[in-house]
Design an enzyme around this catalytic site. Sequence first.
Site, PDB file in Angstrom:
ATOM      1  N   GLU A 106       0.837  -1.197   0.000  1.00 60.14           N
ATOM      2  CA  GLU A 106       0.000   0.000   0.000  1.00 60.14           C
ATOM      3  C   GLU A 106       0.873   1.248   0.000  1.00 60.14           C
ATOM      4  O   GLU A 106       2.009   1.213   0.449  1.00 60.14           O
ATOM      5  CB  GLU A 106      -0.874   0.036   1.274  1.00 60.14           C
ATOM      6  CG  GLU A 106      -1.751  -1.181   1.438  1.00 60.14           C
ATOM      7  CD  GLU A 106      -2.328  -1.328   2.852  1.00 60.14           C
ATOM      8  OE1 GLU A 106      -2.394  -0.316   3.576  1.00 60.14           O
ATOM      9  OE2 GLU A 106      -2.700  -2.452   3.204  1.00 60.14           O
ATOM     10  N   LYS A 118       2.183   4.635   1.496  1.00 64.44           N
ATOM     11  CA  LYS A 118       2.263   5.144   2.863  1.00 64.44           C
ATOM     12  C   LYS A 118       1.946   6.642   2.808  1.00 64.44           C
ATOM     13  O   LYS A 118       2.766   7.452   2.389  1.00 64.44           O
ATOM     14  CB  LYS A 118       3.669   4.908   3.416  1.00 64.44           C
ATOM     15  CG  LYS A 118       3.806   5.193   4.883  1.00 64.44           C
ATOM     16  CD  LYS A 118       5.141   4.640   5.404  1.00 64.44           C
ATOM     17  CE  LYS A 118       5.277   4.892   6.884  1.00 64.44           C
ATOM     18  NZ  LYS A 118       5.265   6.335   7.201  1.00 64.44           N
ATOM     19  N   ASP A 166       1.406  10.358   3.823  1.00 70.16           N
ATOM     20  CA  ASP A 166       2.071  11.208   4.807  1.00 70.16           C
ATOM     21  C   ASP A 166       1.037  12.120   5.463  1.00 70.16           C
ATOM     22  O   ASP A 166       0.811  13.241   5.044  1.00 70.16           O
ATOM     23  CB  ASP A 166       3.148  12.040   4.102  1.00 70.16           C
ATOM     24  CG  ASP A 166       4.194  12.540   5.079  1.00 70.16           C
ATOM     25  OD1 ASP A 166       4.122  12.167   6.262  1.00 70.16           O
ATOM     26  OD2 ASP A 166       5.070  13.305   4.657  1.00 70.16           O
ATOM     27  N   TYR A 185      -6.982   2.036   6.286  1.00 74.48           N
ATOM     28  CA  TYR A 185      -6.180   0.912   5.783  1.00 74.48           C
ATOM     29  C   TYR A 185      -6.165  -0.302   6.703  1.00 74.48           C
ATOM     30  O   TYR A 185      -5.447  -1.262   6.443  1.00 74.48           O
ATOM     31  CB  TYR A 185      -4.754   1.363   5.476  1.00 74.48           C
ATOM     32  CG  TYR A 185      -4.061   2.147   6.592  1.00 74.48           C
ATOM     33  CD1 TYR A 185      -3.767   1.540   7.811  1.00 74.48           C
ATOM     34  CD2 TYR A 185      -3.700   3.473   6.403  1.00 74.48           C
ATOM     35  CE1 TYR A 185      -3.143   2.250   8.818  1.00 74.48           C
ATOM     36  CE2 TYR A 185      -3.076   4.193   7.416  1.00 74.48           C
ATOM     37  CZ  TYR A 185      -2.795   3.573   8.621  1.00 74.48           C
ATOM     38  OH  TYR A 185      -2.184   4.272   9.611  1.00 74.48           O
ATOM     39  N   LYS A 233      10.741   3.296   2.944  1.00 75.93           N
ATOM     40  CA  LYS A 233      10.707   4.752   2.833  1.00 75.93           C
ATOM     41  C   LYS A 233      11.410   5.241   1.569  1.00 75.93           C
ATOM     42  O   LYS A 233      12.507   4.784   1.241  1.00 75.93           O
ATOM     43  CB  LYS A 233      11.399   5.377   4.057  1.00 75.93           C
ATOM     44  CG  LYS A 233      10.747   5.004   5.377  1.00 75.93           C
ATOM     45  CD  LYS A 233       9.611   5.933   5.712  1.00 75.93           C
ATOM     46  CE  LYS A 233      10.145   7.123   6.457  1.00 75.93           C
ATOM     47  NZ  LYS A 233       9.086   7.893   7.112  1.00 75.93           N
ATOM     48  N   CYS A 286      12.499  50.856  -3.423  1.00 80.74           N
ATOM     49  CA  CYS A 286      12.505  49.762  -4.394  1.00 80.74           C
ATOM     50  C   CYS A 286      13.919  49.563  -4.942  1.00 80.74           C
ATOM     51  O   CYS A 286      14.547  50.529  -5.389  1.00 80.74           O
ATOM     52  CB  CYS A 286      11.543  50.086  -5.527  1.00 80.74           C
ATOM     53  SG  CYS A 286      11.662  48.946  -6.904  1.00 80.74           S
ATOM     54  N   CYS A 302      13.752  50.787  -8.912  1.00 80.91           N
ATOM     55  CA  CYS A 302      13.482  52.155  -9.362  1.00 80.91           C
ATOM     56  C   CYS A 302      13.703  53.198  -8.283  1.00 80.91           C
ATOM     57  O   CYS A 302      13.664  54.390  -8.558  1.00 80.91           O
ATOM     58  CB  CYS A 302      12.061  52.279  -9.906  1.00 80.91           C
ATOM     59  SG  CYS A 302      10.797  52.260  -8.641  1.00 80.91           S
ATOM     60  N   CYS A 325       6.316  48.274  -4.121  1.00 83.59           N
ATOM     61  CA  CYS A 325       6.898  49.480  -4.687  1.00 83.59           C
ATOM     62  C   CYS A 325       5.743  50.276  -5.276  1.00 83.59           C
ATOM     63  O   CYS A 325       4.947  49.743  -6.040  1.00 83.59           O
ATOM     64  CB  CYS A 325       7.886  49.101  -5.791  1.00 83.59           C
ATOM     65  SG  CYS A 325       8.206  50.430  -6.943  1.00 83.59           S
ATOM     66  N   CYS A 380       8.013  52.033 -12.369  1.00 79.16           N
ATOM     67  CA  CYS A 380       9.051  51.094 -11.956  1.00 79.16           C
ATOM     68  C   CYS A 380       9.356  50.115 -13.089  1.00 79.16           C
ATOM     69  O   CYS A 380       8.482  49.402 -13.555  1.00 79.16           O
ATOM     70  CB  CYS A 380       8.588  50.326 -10.723  1.00 79.16           C
ATOM     71  SG  CYS A 380       9.762  49.078 -10.192  1.00 79.16           S
TER      72      CYS A 380
HETATM   73 ZN   LIG Z   1      10.149  49.907  -8.195  1.00 74.45          ZN
END
Ligand SMILES: [Zn+2]
Length: 673
Positions: free
Chosen positions: A114, A116, A118, A225, A314, A408, A411, A426, A431
């Site tokens: 089967e 496994k 997680d 299961y 595993k 920024c 720019c 920004c 920009c």
């Molecule tokens: Zn910018």
Amino acid sequence: MVNDKIRKRVEELRELIHYHDHKYYVENNPEISDYEYDQLMRELKELEEKYPSLRTPNSPTQRVGGEPIEGFPTVEHHIPMLSLDNTYSEDEIREFEARLHRELPDEEFEYVVELKIDGVSISLIYEDGEFIRGSTRGDGRRGDEVTANLKTVRTIPLKLRKKVPGRIEVRGEVYMSVSGFRKLNRERERRGESLFANPRNAAAGSLKLLDPKITSQRPLDSFIYNLTESTSIATPPTHFESLELLKEWGFKVNPYIKLCRSIQEVIDYCSLWAKRREELDYEVDGMVIKVNSIEQQRRLGSTSKSPRWAIAYKFPAKQATTKIKDIIVQVGRTGALTPVAILEPTPLAGSTISRATLHNEDEIRRKDIRIGDTVILEKGGDVIPQVVKVVESKRTGKEKKFSMPKRCPVCGAEVVRLEDEAVARCIGSSCPAQLKERIAHYARRTAMDIEGLGDKLINQLVDKKIVQDIADLYKLDLATLSSLERMGEKSAQNLLSQIERSKSQPLNRLIFALGIRYVGARGARILSEHFSSLDELSRATQEELEAIPEIGPRTANSIVLFFKEKKNKELIEKLRRYGVQMGRKEERRREAPLAGKRFVFTGSLEHYSRQEARELVESLGARVVSSVSKKVDYVVVGKNPGSKYEKAKSLGVRTLSEEEFQELVRSVVKSEG
Ligand SMILES: [Zn+2]
């Protein structure tokens, strides 16, 4: 007074809802529409409100979560929940077989293999077919009772589908799908809340919430299961048959269970899934191998820690340790500043990772990530690797804290952070970083489709100030283009004709291309069906927009703001002057050619990325869903298709090769004129 007629109706409604829940959530094969289902649920709720004496703890109305609770009482596991011994190689699996033969000489073994999952291990108790208690594994002897939260998991039956007298205990896993996990994290990121590292943590966290109403909103699912105990029903002689029985009772059992007659078959199946696990919408960290015969299981018994008749194999870990060399800041299309960790390149689950997004400033502070830190990376349910945590013991004291720049980095304009947002932006209206992203979006295949306008070219055009807004693309000429690096006359000519062609793209593509926040390809399509031109859309009020199905208040607000903005108005006027078409040619409003169709993609496509393929079908009115059911119209099968392909075949769902898919798209685009 409650008369018999009402009592009967309530019972009938519960039966119906249990039945349709099973069809929808477990079998993935609904028989009624969501609307019809809601009607049943509403009727039941109303009756229960009117006649409180008819309420029961296992009514389907309890799925949305009961009252908040104080804490989680500890429960003792009647039969301990042992853990499995782990193996990591083919040799160790063969060693397991050798051990079995030593314990029970001269006997043959069959194995059940089967996936496994997680997630979080759970135990569920039913009495006379009714779910009465559920708990977590805890330390194996004692766990937390989380009944109220488990009731919100739609695939856990509140009532079994067969008459099962006495008491039974089953065990399984509660998990969160990868897509559900991503969606949850996106919402949390938007609200500035801490992110879950992986779907398992998200599932565990959700099961431990004190308010079941919140748990009910989390996308939890389950696989059962094991049939652990049954007081009055004779259990089947093999594990494989008991899984069949669990299915009949209404539990969701994983479909990829294989009965193997030799250890070689077991090994082959394990290595198959080591390769294919990425195709699933849930995380699988290995395989579980069990001896099939219950009688043999009994004779093999267990050690104090784990059973002798089962082991886990595993898969290689999806974690890696590396060092953060630097943290840089990227500027996106909407001006959002995203901190990105520059890493010492490290292999992780099949690729080399050299950068990882750190999302936002709060996230960095929460995890206390500093430049120079050694960190654990994980590919947890996401293609994008995440920094899970800092290895504090590796700190030297030379690490540097990161803070978001006030200006920024591209720019120099001011950076602001709105109160209700986790991201800094920004606000520079010119920009270049934002402009580059906006142009790239405008030109993409699923938007205005300007072939040949790649990142390198966009960089040159913006850096040399040839293009200062999107509309400037339409004033490009042969001389200007040919003067650019690596641009011959032929490709310049091609690009110009592509740009020219883009002027007559349909309205939905234009709306998408403008890059209005929260308006994706599908949203743009829906808008284009409600408004005959961009002008009409620009005049729509918040109320008008919200009245459109699938357009929520947030999107509506974003659209209104977009068209209010002076710069955007100017841009649209400029586009109009250059001849970009802003409305449908004909008066008749037509339905999208693929409206209502559902697509599933599996395997890799040669000509499209997943994102592009999704946007492409969405722009034609269709929907992309993650799993195959009878409700799906097309399964597009690329290279190395996954289990979805087999499922499509077994359900008789139409499959398309990539060529057939392209042909379909071409034909519907053509029919649209
Ligand atoms: Zn910018």
